[in-house]
Design a protein around this motif. Structure first.
Motif, mmCIF file in Angstrom:
data_model
loop_
_atom_site.group_PDB
_atom_site.id
_atom_site.type_symbol
_atom_site.label_atom_id
_atom_site.label_comp_id
_atom_site.label_asym_id
_atom_site.label_seq_id
_atom_site.Cartn_x
_atom_site.Cartn_y
_atom_site.Cartn_z
ATOM 1 N N LYS A 116 -34.725 -8.831 -2.706
ATOM 2 C CA LYS A 116 -36.169 -9.460 -2.302
ATOM 3 C C LYS A 116 -36.518 -7.730 -1.453
ATOM 4 O O LYS A 116 -37.090 -7.389 -1.151
ATOM 5 C CB LYS A 116 -36.410 -10.382 -2.194
ATOM 6 C CG LYS A 116 -36.862 -11.572 -2.172
ATOM 7 C CD LYS A 116 -38.111 -11.284 -3.632
ATOM 8 C CE LYS A 116 -38.759 -12.435 -4.236
ATOM 9 N NZ LYS A 116 -39.057 -11.342 -5.273
ATOM 10 N N LEU A 117 -35.277 -7.222 -0.739
ATOM 11 C CA LEU A 117 -35.105 -6.526 -0.149
ATOM 12 C C LEU A 117 -35.455 -4.732 -0.560
ATOM 13 O O LEU A 117 -35.203 -3.670 -0.620
ATOM 14 C CB LEU A 117 -34.164 -6.203 0.981
ATOM 15 C CG LEU A 117 -33.785 -7.656 2.011
ATOM 16 C CD1 LEU A 117 -32.893 -7.468 2.438
ATOM 17 C CD2 LEU A 117 -35.140 -7.640 3.540
ATOM 18 N N LYS A 118 -34.868 -5.019 -1.909
ATOM 19 C CA LYS A 118 -34.696 -3.794 -2.968
ATOM 20 C C LYS A 118 -35.993 -2.695 -2.874
ATOM 21 O O LYS A 118 -35.550 -1.715 -2.578
ATOM 22 C CB LYS A 118 -35.146 -4.002 -3.904
ATOM 23 C CG LYS A 118 -34.514 -3.022 -5.159
ATOM 24 C CD LYS A 118 -34.500 -4.024 -6.968
ATOM 25 C CE LYS A 118 -33.775 -2.775 -7.470
ATOM 26 N NZ LYS A 118 -35.120 -1.550 -8.211
ATOM 27 N N GLY B 112 -36.478 4.744 0.368
ATOM 28 C CA GLY B 112 -35.383 5.158 0.737
ATOM 29 C C GLY B 112 -34.545 4.778 2.010
ATOM 30 O O GLY B 112 -34.314 5.729 2.607
ATOM 31 N N PHE B 113 -34.726 3.689 2.741
ATOM 32 C CA PHE B 113 -34.487 3.676 3.510
ATOM 33 C C PHE B 113 -32.804 3.473 3.200
ATOM 34 O O PHE B 113 -32.350 2.281 2.410
ATOM 35 C CB PHE B 113 -34.591 1.679 4.505
ATOM 36 C CG PHE B 113 -35.869 2.490 4.696
ATOM 37 C CD1 PHE B 113 -36.102 2.164 6.140
ATOM 38 C CD2 PHE B 113 -37.464 1.770 3.948
ATOM 39 C CE1 PHE B 113 -37.728 2.326 6.246
ATOM 40 C CE2 PHE B 113 -38.361 2.151 4.782
ATOM 41 C CZ PHE B 113 -38.638 2.055 6.068
ATOM 42 N N GLU B 114 -31.844 3.195 4.153
ATOM 43 C CA GLU B 114 -30.454 3.015 4.220
ATOM 44 C C GLU B 114 -29.863 1.660 4.426
ATOM 45 O O GLU B 114 -30.436 1.452 5.280
ATOM 46 C CB GLU B 114 -30.214 4.532 5.008
ATOM 47 C CG GLU B 114 -30.785 5.477 3.694
ATOM 48 C CD GLU B 114 -29.655 6.369 5.263
ATOM 49 O OE1 GLU B 114 -28.887 6.428 5.876
ATOM 50 O OE2 GLU B 114 -29.346 7.239 4.821
ATOM 51 N N GLU C 35 -30.471 -3.014 10.949
ATOM 52 C CA GLU C 35 -30.917 -3.157 11.922
ATOM 53 C C GLU C 35 -32.240 -4.240 11.667
ATOM 54 O O GLU C 35 -32.384 -4.496 13.066
ATOM 55 C CB GLU C 35 -31.010 -1.607 12.074
ATOM 56 C CG GLU C 35 -32.051 -1.328 13.234
ATOM 57 C CD GLU C 35 -32.424 0.412 13.263
ATOM 58 O OE1 GLU C 35 -33.514 0.554 12.644
ATOM 59 O OE2 GLU C 35 -31.560 0.209 14.556
ATOM 60 N N TYR C 36 -32.931 -4.234 11.153
ATOM 61 C CA TYR C 36 -34.488 -4.795 10.194
ATOM 62 C C TYR C 36 -34.171 -6.006 10.245
ATOM 63 O O TYR C 36 -34.784 -7.011 10.991
ATOM 64 C CB TYR C 36 -34.707 -4.042 9.205
ATOM 65 C CG TYR C 36 -36.161 -5.228 9.062
ATOM 66 C CD1 TYR C 36 -37.284 -4.879 10.089
ATOM 67 C CD2 TYR C 36 -36.123 -5.488 8.213
ATOM 68 C CE1 TYR C 36 -38.625 -5.780 8.696
ATOM 69 C CE2 TYR C 36 -37.591 -6.333 7.348
ATOM 70 C CZ TYR C 36 -38.044 -6.196 8.155
ATOM 71 O OH TYR C 36 -39.628 -6.690 7.877
ATOM 72 N N PHE C 37 -33.194 -6.483 10.092
ATOM 73 C CA PHE C 37 -32.146 -8.210 9.658
ATOM 74 C C PHE C 37 -32.352 -8.304 11.452
ATOM 75 O O PHE C 37 -32.304 -9.644 10.987
ATOM 76 C CB PHE C 37 -31.320 -7.939 8.242
ATOM 77 C CG PHE C 37 -30.536 -9.535 8.124
ATOM 78 C CD1 PHE C 37 -31.615 -11.147 8.004
ATOM 79 C CD2 PHE C 37 -29.956 -9.268 9.001
ATOM 80 C CE1 PHE C 37 -31.141 -11.861 7.312
ATOM 81 C CE2 PHE C 37 -29.380 -11.314 9.063
ATOM 82 C CZ PHE C 37 -30.035 -12.398 8.219
ATOM 83 N N THR C 38 -31.127 -8.238 11.260
ATOM 84 C CA THR C 38 -30.588 -8.246 12.949
ATOM 85 C C THR C 38 -31.875 -8.921 13.764
ATOM 86 O O THR C 38 -32.221 -9.651 14.476
ATOM 87 C CB THR C 38 -29.829 -7.185 13.187
ATOM 88 O OG1 THR C 38 -28.154 -6.756 13.087
ATOM 89 C CG2 THR C 38 -28.828 -7.441 15.196
ATOM 90 N N ILE C 39 -33.299 -7.287 14.478
ATOM 91 C CA ILE C 39 -33.474 -7.572 14.426
ATOM 92 C C ILE C 39 -34.166 -9.304 13.850
ATOM 93 O O ILE C 39 -35.132 -10.062 15.410
ATOM 94 C CB ILE C 39 -34.945 -6.350 14.909
ATOM 95 C CG1 ILE C 39 -33.993 -5.225 15.242
ATOM 96 C CG2 ILE C 39 -36.461 -6.936 15.251
ATOM 97 C CD1 ILE C 39 -34.533 -4.239 15.293
#
Length: 77
Positions: free
Chosen positions: A36-38, A44-46, A52-56
């Motif tokens: 779902k993060l595809k 263009g996100f790496e 980082e996004y998931f951690t937050i």
């Protein structure tokens, strides 16, 4: 203890932890969540951006929404 033994012990501890996690959470469900993060990758996100996004988001969930599903000694949650 020499450096090789430490690396091996670290690997074995990490493997044991990951194996336990995989036994607790269905691998399909986790893979589905990743799929779902595809759109983020397509945009263009790496990988590190997603980490980082998931951690937050995970920290926010743990601090504000998490309720344990483990039973307490008295039978409650």
């Amino acid at each position: 203890m020499n450096k090789q033994n430490t690396k091996l012990e670290n690997y074995l501890e990490l493997k044991q932890k990951h194996d336990r996690m995989q036994n607790l959470v269905d691998a399909w469900a986790f893979d589905y969540s990743i799929e779902k993060l595809k759109p983020l990758l397509d945009d263009g996100f790496e990988g590190n951006d997603l980490i980082e996004y998931f951690t937050i988001r995970l920290i926010d969930y743990i601090e504000n929404k998490y309720e344990s599903t483990k039973q307490t000694e008295d039978g409650g949650k």
